[in-house]
Design a protein around this motif. Structure first.
Motif, PDB file in Angstrom:
ATOM      1  N   MET A   1       0.818  -1.195   0.000  1.00  0.00           N
ATOM      2  CA  MET A   1       0.000   0.000   0.000  1.00  0.00           C
ATOM      3  C   MET A   1       0.858   1.252   0.000  1.00  0.00           C
ATOM      4  O   MET A   1       0.568   2.180  -0.714  1.00  0.00           O
ATOM      5  CB  MET A   1      -0.880   0.034   1.249  1.00  0.00           C
ATOM      6  CG  MET A   1      -2.265  -0.541   1.097  1.00  0.00           C
ATOM      7  SD  MET A   1      -3.151   0.115  -0.268  1.00  0.00           S
ATOM      8  CE  MET A   1      -4.761   0.050   0.341  1.00  0.00           C
ATOM      9  N   ARG A   2       1.867   1.251   0.867  1.00  0.00           N
ATOM     10  CA  ARG A   2       2.705   2.429   0.991  1.00  0.00           C
ATOM     11  C   ARG A   2       3.454   2.722  -0.311  1.00  0.00           C
ATOM     12  O   ARG A   2       3.617   3.872  -0.702  1.00  0.00           O
ATOM     13  CB  ARG A   2       3.707   2.197   2.106  1.00  0.00           C
ATOM     14  CG  ARG A   2       3.936   3.398   2.913  1.00  0.00           C
ATOM     15  CD  ARG A   2       4.740   3.069   4.107  1.00  0.00           C
ATOM     16  NE  ARG A   2       4.235   3.917   5.180  1.00  0.00           N
ATOM     17  CZ  ARG A   2       4.823   4.129   6.293  1.00  0.00           C
ATOM     18  NH1 ARG A   2       5.932   3.491   6.554  1.00  0.00           N
ATOM     19  NH2 ARG A   2       4.336   4.913   7.189  1.00  0.00           N
ATOM     20  N   SER A   3       3.911   1.679  -0.991  1.00  0.00           N
ATOM     21  CA  SER A   3       4.628   1.823  -2.250  1.00  0.00           C
ATOM     22  C   SER A   3       3.720   2.428  -3.325  1.00  0.00           C
ATOM     23  O   SER A   3       4.148   3.274  -4.101  1.00  0.00           O
ATOM     24  CB  SER A   3       5.157   0.467  -2.702  1.00  0.00           C
ATOM     25  OG  SER A   3       5.779   0.588  -3.953  1.00  0.00           O
ATOM     26  N   THR A   4       2.475   2.010  -3.365  1.00  0.00           N
ATOM     27  CA  THR A   4       1.514   2.548  -4.325  1.00  0.00           C
ATOM     28  C   THR A   4       1.253   4.026  -4.059  1.00  0.00           C
ATOM     29  O   THR A   4       1.180   4.828  -4.988  1.00  0.00           O
ATOM     30  CB  THR A   4       0.192   1.753  -4.256  1.00  0.00           C
ATOM     31  OG1 THR A   4       0.473   0.377  -4.477  1.00  0.00           O
ATOM     32  CG2 THR A   4      -0.776   2.243  -5.301  1.00  0.00           C
ATOM     33  N   ARG A   5       1.128   4.374  -2.806  1.00  0.00           N
ATOM     34  CA  ARG A   5       0.898   5.769  -2.437  1.00  0.00           C
ATOM     35  C   ARG A   5       2.085   6.640  -2.844  1.00  0.00           C
ATOM     36  O   ARG A   5       1.911   7.753  -3.334  1.00  0.00           O
ATOM     37  CB  ARG A   5       0.680   5.865  -0.926  1.00  0.00           C
ATOM     38  CG  ARG A   5      -0.529   6.689  -0.575  1.00  0.00           C
ATOM     39  CD  ARG A   5      -0.672   6.818   0.906  1.00  0.00           C
ATOM     40  NE  ARG A   5      -1.705   5.891   1.354  1.00  0.00           N
ATOM     41  CZ  ARG A   5      -2.022   5.679   2.603  1.00  0.00           C
ATOM     42  NH1 ARG A   5      -1.360   6.272   3.564  1.00  0.00           N
ATOM     43  NH2 ARG A   5      -2.983   4.861   2.915  1.00  0.00           N
ATOM     44  N   ARG A   6       3.289   6.146  -2.631  1.00  0.00           N
ATOM     45  CA  ARG A   6       4.488   6.897  -3.004  1.00  0.00           C
ATOM     46  C   ARG A   6       4.566   7.086  -4.518  1.00  0.00           C
ATOM     47  O   ARG A   6       4.920   8.154  -5.006  1.00  0.00           O
ATOM     48  CB  ARG A   6       5.749   6.191  -2.516  1.00  0.00           C
ATOM     49  CG  ARG A   6       5.992   6.367  -1.050  1.00  0.00           C
ATOM     50  CD  ARG A   6       7.291   5.757  -0.653  1.00  0.00           C
ATOM     51  NE  ARG A   6       7.468   5.830   0.788  1.00  0.00           N
ATOM     52  CZ  ARG A   6       8.384   5.187   1.447  1.00  0.00           C
ATOM     53  NH1 ARG A   6       9.229   4.397   0.811  1.00  0.00           N
ATOM     54  NH2 ARG A   6       8.489   5.309   2.751  1.00  0.00           N
ATOM     55  N   ARG A   7       4.257   6.045  -5.251  1.00  0.00           N
ATOM     56  CA  ARG A   7       4.276   6.144  -6.712  1.00  0.00           C
ATOM     57  C   ARG A   7       3.238   7.148  -7.206  1.00  0.00           C
ATOM     58  O   ARG A   7       3.511   7.942  -8.095  1.00  0.00           O
ATOM     59  CB  ARG A   7       4.020   4.779  -7.346  1.00  0.00           C
ATOM     60  CG  ARG A   7       5.187   3.849  -7.246  1.00  0.00           C
ATOM     61  CD  ARG A   7       4.917   2.559  -7.953  1.00  0.00           C
ATOM     62  NE  ARG A   7       5.939   1.587  -7.636  1.00  0.00           N
ATOM     63  CZ  ARG A   7       5.807   0.298  -7.766  1.00  0.00           C
ATOM     64  NH1 ARG A   7       4.672  -0.196  -8.208  1.00  0.00           N
ATOM     65  NH2 ARG A   7       6.798  -0.508  -7.465  1.00  0.00           N
ATOM     66  N   THR A   8       2.066   7.109  -6.629  1.00  0.00           N
ATOM     67  CA  THR A   8       1.008   8.047  -7.026  1.00  0.00           C
ATOM     68  C   THR A   8       1.425   9.478  -6.703  1.00  0.00           C
ATOM     69  O   THR A   8       1.250  10.386  -7.523  1.00  0.00           O
ATOM     70  CB  THR A   8      -0.313   7.703  -6.301  1.00  0.00           C
ATOM     71  OG1 THR A   8      -0.659   6.345  -6.591  1.00  0.00           O
ATOM     72  CG2 THR A   8      -1.429   8.615  -6.741  1.00  0.00           C
ATOM     73  N   LEU A   9       1.983   9.682  -5.517  1.00  0.00           N
ATOM     74  CA  LEU A   9       2.435  11.003  -5.133  1.00  0.00           C
ATOM     75  C   LEU A   9       3.569  11.487  -6.049  1.00  0.00           C
ATOM     76  O   LEU A   9       3.569  12.635  -6.497  1.00  0.00           O
ATOM     77  CB  LEU A   9       2.904  11.007  -3.676  1.00  0.00           C
ATOM     78  CG  LEU A   9       3.388  12.348  -3.134  1.00  0.00           C
ATOM     79  CD1 LEU A   9       2.277  13.381  -3.195  1.00  0.00           C
ATOM     80  CD2 LEU A   9       3.891  12.191  -1.709  1.00  0.00           C
ATOM     81  N   ALA A  10       4.507  10.603  -6.362  1.00  0.00           N
ATOM     82  CA  ALA A  10       5.616  10.964  -7.252  1.00  0.00           C
ATOM     83  C   ALA A  10       5.103  11.314  -8.645  1.00  0.00           C
ATOM     84  O   ALA A  10       5.560  12.272  -9.270  1.00  0.00           O
ATOM     85  CB  ALA A  10       6.631   9.830  -7.325  1.00  0.00           C
ATOM     86  N   ALA A  11       4.139  10.562  -9.156  1.00  0.00           N
ATOM     87  CA  ALA A  11       3.563  10.841 -10.468  1.00  0.00           C
ATOM     88  C   ALA A  11       2.833  12.183 -10.468  1.00  0.00           C
ATOM     89  O   ALA A  11       2.925  12.957 -11.423  1.00  0.00           O
ATOM     90  CB  ALA A  11       2.620   9.720 -10.888  1.00  0.00           C
TER      91      ALA A  11
END
Length: 91
Positions: A1-11
């Motif tokens: 979950m945390r990895s997905t959130r980071r990717r979304t935020l980075a995008a």
């Protein structure tokens, strides 16, 4: 979950940065964000010399018997100007 959130935020940050930078390079389309002027010469169009990528382009035009050359490079905030006084090719 945390990895997905980071990717979304980075995008999202990358998209906002890209849109901001794209909006800052409109030199060619912004009309006359330069020194005050007394008139505008739309009588005869300038001759443009378009160079390959990586080289500056050149615009040339006659003004009261003098030939003006302006070198520019895309939307970059710099240019070079040269004048040929009493150019015989200018009427």
């Amino acid at each position: 979950m945390r990895s997905t959130r980071r990717r979304t935020l980075a995008a999202a940050v990358a998209a906002i940065t890209l849109l901001t930078l794209a909006g800052c390079s409109a030199k060619g389309s912004e009309p006359f964000k330069d020194a005050p002027r007394s008139s505008k010469d739309n009588g005869q169009p300038a001759d443009l010399v378009r160079m390959p990528d990586g080289f500056s382009n050149v615009g040339t035009k006659c003004d009261h018997g003098n030939r003006l050359y302006v070198a520019y490079h895309g939307d970059s905030p710099y240019a070079a100007i040269a004048v040929v006084a009493d150019d015989p090719t200018c009427n």
